[in-house]
Every structure is written in structure tokens, then in C-alpha cells.
Motif scaffolding. Sequence first.
Motif, PDB file in Angstrom:
ATOM      1  N   ALA A   1      74.086  48.636   7.629  1.00  0.00           N
ATOM      2  CA  ALA A   1      72.649  48.349   7.754  1.00  0.00           C
ATOM      3  C   ALA A   1      72.383  47.194   8.717  1.00  0.00           C
ATOM      4  CB  ALA A   1      72.058  48.050   6.378  1.00  0.00           C
ATOM      5  N   ASP A   2      73.113  46.088   8.568  1.00  0.00           N
ATOM      6  CA  ASP A   2      72.882  44.925   9.429  1.00  0.00           C
ATOM      7  C   ASP A   2      73.279  45.223  10.871  1.00  0.00           C
ATOM      8  OD1 ASP A   2      71.954  43.506   7.266  1.00  0.00           O
ATOM      9  OD2 ASP A   2      73.879  42.523   6.859  1.00  0.00           O
ATOM     10  N   ALA A   3      74.380  45.949  11.059  1.00  0.00           N
ATOM     11  CA  ALA A   3      74.808  46.310  12.417  1.00  0.00           C
ATOM     12  C   ALA A   3      73.774  47.205  13.091  1.00  0.00           C
ATOM     13  CB  ALA A   3      76.171  46.997  12.372  1.00  0.00           C
ATOM     14  N   LEU A   4      73.168  48.102  12.326  1.00  0.00           N
ATOM     15  CA  LEU A   4      72.160  49.001  12.893  1.00  0.00           C
ATOM     16  C   LEU A   4      70.913  48.237  13.319  1.00  0.00           C
ATOM     17  CD1 LEU A   4      72.525  52.055  10.488  1.00  0.00           C
ATOM     18  CD2 LEU A   4      73.165  51.947  12.896  1.00  0.00           C
ATOM     19  N   ASP A   5      70.571  47.164  12.608  1.00  0.00           N
ATOM     20  CA  ASP A   5      69.449  46.320  13.038  1.00  0.00           C
ATOM     21  C   ASP A   5      69.727  45.734  14.424  1.00  0.00           C
ATOM     22  OD1 ASP A   5      68.071  46.782  10.687  1.00  0.00           O
ATOM     23  OD2 ASP A   5      68.793  44.961   9.713  1.00  0.00           O
ATOM     24  N   ILE A   6      70.958  45.306  14.649  1.00  0.00           N
ATOM     25  CA  ILE A   6      71.335  44.752  15.955  1.00  0.00           C
ATOM     26  C   ILE A   6      71.304  45.832  17.027  1.00  0.00           C
ATOM     27  CG2 ILE A   6      73.246  43.722  17.255  1.00  0.00           C
ATOM     28  CD1 ILE A   6      74.048  42.248  14.699  1.00  0.00           C
ATOM     29  N   ILE A   7      71.860  46.987  16.709  1.00  0.00           N
ATOM     30  CA  ILE A   7      71.910  48.080  17.676  1.00  0.00           C
ATOM     31  C   ILE A   7      70.506  48.513  18.090  1.00  0.00           C
ATOM     32  CG2 ILE A   7      72.553  50.507  17.971  1.00  0.00           C
ATOM     33  CD1 ILE A   7      74.951  49.919  16.102  1.00  0.00           C
ATOM     34  N   GLU A   8      69.597  48.604  17.111  1.00  0.00           N
ATOM     35  CA  GLU A   8      68.250  49.097  17.398  1.00  0.00           C
ATOM     36  C   GLU A   8      67.528  48.213  18.411  1.00  0.00           C
ATOM     37  OE1 GLU A   8      64.155  50.313  15.007  1.00  0.00           O
ATOM     38  OE2 GLU A   8      66.042  50.036  13.938  1.00  0.00           O
ATOM     39  N   ALA A   9      67.859  46.925  18.445  1.00  0.00           N
ATOM     40  CA  ALA A   9      67.138  45.998  19.323  1.00  0.00           C
ATOM     41  C   ALA A   9      67.968  45.534  20.512  1.00  0.00           C
ATOM     42  CB  ALA A   9      66.672  44.787  18.513  1.00  0.00           C
ATOM     43  N   HIS A  10      69.131  46.139  20.768  1.00  0.00           N
ATOM     44  CA  HIS A  10      69.986  45.566  21.815  1.00  0.00           C
ATOM     45  C   HIS A  10      69.524  45.883  23.224  1.00  0.00           C
ATOM     46  CE1 HIS A  10      72.054  49.497  22.225  1.00  0.00           C
ATOM     47  NE2 HIS A  10      72.641  49.003  23.299  1.00  0.00           N
ATOM     48  N   HIS A  11      68.522  46.755  23.394  1.00  0.00           N
ATOM     49  CA  HIS A  11      67.916  46.987  24.706  1.00  0.00           C
ATOM     50  C   HIS A  11      66.549  46.317  24.825  1.00  0.00           C
ATOM     51  CE1 HIS A  11      70.676  49.458  26.959  1.00  0.00           C
ATOM     52  NE2 HIS A  11      70.883  50.237  25.909  1.00  0.00           N
ATOM     53  N   GLU A  12      66.157  45.548  23.804  1.00  0.00           N
ATOM     54  CA  GLU A  12      64.955  44.733  23.923  1.00  0.00           C
ATOM     55  C   GLU A  12      65.247  43.559  24.858  1.00  0.00           C
ATOM     56  OE1 GLU A  12      62.258  45.774  22.756  1.00  0.00           O
ATOM     57  OE2 GLU A  12      62.718  47.049  21.021  1.00  0.00           O
ATOM     58  N   ARG A  13      64.215  43.036  25.521  1.00  0.00           N
ATOM     59  CA  ARG A  13      64.389  41.946  26.461  1.00  0.00           C
ATOM     60  C   ARG A  13      63.431  40.809  26.114  1.00  0.00           C
ATOM     61  NH1 ARG A  13      68.374  43.920  26.526  1.00  0.00           N
ATOM     62  NH2 ARG A  13      69.403  45.159  28.121  1.00  0.00           N
ATOM     63  N   VAL A  14      63.861  39.576  26.363  1.00  0.00           N
ATOM     64  CA  VAL A  14      63.099  38.423  25.893  1.00  0.00           C
ATOM     65  C   VAL A  14      61.715  38.335  26.533  1.00  0.00           C
ATOM     66  CG1 VAL A  14      65.119  37.054  25.269  1.00  0.00           C
ATOM     67  CG2 VAL A  14      64.236  36.935  27.598  1.00  0.00           C
ATOM     68  N   ASP A  15      61.476  39.018  27.672  1.00  0.00           N
ATOM     69  CA  ASP A  15      60.152  39.017  28.288  1.00  0.00           C
ATOM     70  C   ASP A  15      59.286  40.178  27.812  1.00  0.00           C
ATOM     71  OD1 ASP A  15      61.412  41.128  29.493  1.00  0.00           O
ATOM     72  OD2 ASP A  15      61.127  40.419  31.559  1.00  0.00           O
TER      73      ASP A  15
END
Length: 443
Positions: free
Chosen positions: A320-334
Motif C-alpha cells: 500500500a505505501d509503495a503504491l502511494d509513492i508509485i502513483e505520484a512519481h511522475h508528479e512535478r513540484v511545479d
Amino acid sequence: MLYVGAVALLGAAALTAAFVASGPPQQTTWLAWLVVMTLLVSVGPPQVVGRIQLFSSGLFTIAAVPLVGPVGTAIVSVVPVLAARNEPIKRVYNTSIRILYGLAGGAAYALAGGVTLGTTPLPDAAVLALAGRMALAAVVIATVNIVMLAGIVRVTSGASLRAVVPDLGRTIVPGYSAYLVAAFLLTVLWAPVGLGAFAALMGLPCLAVAQWALRQYVAEHETRQSVLAAVLNALDVRLPGTREQGEQVARVAEQMARVLGLAPRDVETLTTAARLRDIGLLSLPIAELDPGRPLGALDGPLREHPRAARQVLGELGFLADALDIIEAHHERVDGSGYPRGLRDAQIPMGSRVLAVADAYVNLVLPIGAHPALTPEAAVAACLDAHGHLDPAVVRALQVALERGMPPLAGAETAGSAGSAGRAAVPGAAVDHAHPDSPRTVPR
């Protein structure tokens, strides 16, 4: 081989000197009982979790320091090697380092004013002093163990000691902390209270239960790793090379996480996410994964692959926690990333670390027709990404490289010819669309 030989000679010389200086252990009956107890908990292979080998015998090594002196401690410490089934060279090396840290722990205890205990009761002040001296001995034992293990890692892999020593410390120190507490209680019951070996016999059932629980945990861990391996194999069949690249991203992310001071549990979750970061691609039709697709098609289903990871693996609760990271790993700080357009602190720290690690690996490896950057140029490209990546996380990557992070297999090094044909592009994309997409296209 030369390093192992040198350590073996040093161990033999140290044991000889200690024997000449202090003679054989005086409490031979106690020594025999400690050897038997150590042998009992050393039967069978050590429990392994990831790269960590877990031995219960460490508590008897620490307890031996005040009970049977330096030479006796060295004897007790080598018992697990006798019970293990290793190649001769490993037996020689493991025996040598155990002799060295056993003698070092005993010497530290003696230099701090410690003496070999008898059955005379101790006043409260003396018990507290015993605790402090045993703690010092445990610190010295752990330190020598870390240094010697770091040496063999340095010789065999070429890894920097600045990177290896802290990593080994995080692995070894918690175990020794637990051993110290158990060893102190055992020692007090054994000598000052006067229970002798009966104290250890009373503790064996508890130790057996603890080992049973540890085996259950290890079995569960191995089952989880088997499930992950099967999933990664499936992804690698669909997209050859994805698994190896995921392992490299995981190694980089781990080093960055260490610099950032993430907790061990968070580091493990992050490395798992790194290996599985593209698992959502399994949910896409083959046509969507065609390396020849125009990059404009990123507006389509391919942009949903981070979210699709939860559809593929959502039933596995331990992820579950790893999937949270994966889901947002193409998000960008801008806010320019996908799939949700998160920005800044809305993006989990693990996702920000994974984004930088993914970008770095994508830049330093020659993927498809695109030449590789040197590590220095890749970091510069990440820093020049105009708000795509978290600058603090990129600086953590920079620090990890300065501390001697091992180079990736197949990556360019400073001054290599392969990096000449590819310049860092300010504001360029430093994340991938799919495994063969160009890495210098604005996103």
C-alpha cells in the motif's frame, strides 16, 4: 585473497598475544556452558532478511566479556562459524574477524576497569558500572565488526568506505543494542545472583520463541519477495530490461534516502516502489508501449500508468505505501506532472526521491539510440529542470555521489567519450515516457 590473509594473520597474532598476556580463561566451566548455549542458537543457517543476516549468538558474545575474559570471548564468538556451512575462505575470514572483535571488546572492558566476574553479589553502584563497561565493550565489538566487514566489501566491490560504513552501521547497531540488554540481564543473573548456567537455561525457551517468531517473519518476507519477483518477471517479459533498470533506480534512490535521513522502513518502501514504478504499464495494450509512438500520445492512457499500478497490485496490502509513492512519481513540484497535477509538498517525499532517481538513471545510461551523460552532467540537468524536480532532493543525489555512491553498470564516467554527444538541456524532460523515449523532450 590478500586482504583475507592479512586479517587472518592479524587475528592469529592478536589471539596469541592475548593468550600470553592473560592466559587461558579461568572459568572453564562457564566457558563450556557459553559455548554450548552459543552452539544451540547457531544450529541451522542464520535468518536472512534482505542483505541482513540475523544471529542470536551475539548476546552470548557480549555476555562472555565479563564472564570469561577476552580469550574466552574470542572462543565463544567463533562458535557460529563452526556451526555454519561455508566455503573455507569464508570460514577463515569470519573466524578471524570474530576473534578480533571478541578480543577488542574484552580489552575495552578491561581498560574501563572491568574484571572477570565471580559469584560474589555486587552492590548497586557496581551493577551500574558493569552495565556501562558492557555497553562500551558492545560498542567496540560492533565497531570492529563494521570496519572489518566494510573492508571486505571495499575489496570485493570497490564501493567507497564512506558509503559502506554508515550502511553497515544502520544494519548492525540495532541488533547489538538488543544483544546488549539481553546480555546484561543474563550476566547479572549468571554471576552476581549466582544462578550460573541455569540463567541461560531459563532463557532458552524465551530465545526459542523469539527465534520461532523471527523465522515466521523471515518466511513472510521471503514470500513477499517471491511475489514481487514474479510480478517483476512478468513486467520484464513485456518490456525487456525494465527489471534491471528498476534495480538501478532502487540503488540510487536508497543512497539518496540515506542522505535525506529517511527511516529504514521508509527506505525499504522506497526501494520497493522504485523496482515496481512502471508496473502499471502491464495494464496497457501492447500498442500503447510501442517505442515508435509519437510522444504526443503521452496525453493518452500512458499518462495513467502510475495510477494503474494500484489496479495491478492493489490487492497486495503490504504494498500500500509503495503504491502511494508509485502513483505520484511522475508528479512535478511545479504542478506540471501527471496523473493528478500535484505540486510541492502535496507530492510524497518518497515520490520526489523516486522522480530524481528515475531521472538520473535515465540520463546516465545509454538507452536506445540516446547516448549517456556523465553523473556530473546528469545532476546538472536535474538541477536545470526548471521546477520539475525538488532541488533539495537533487542536492541529496549530489551528496550521495560525493560520498562515493558506486557507479551504475553501463553508465558513463567523467571524461568518457560517450557523453560528448549529448548535452544537458535546461528545462529538458528528465523523466521517461516509456523505456525507449527520448530523454530531452520538454514535458
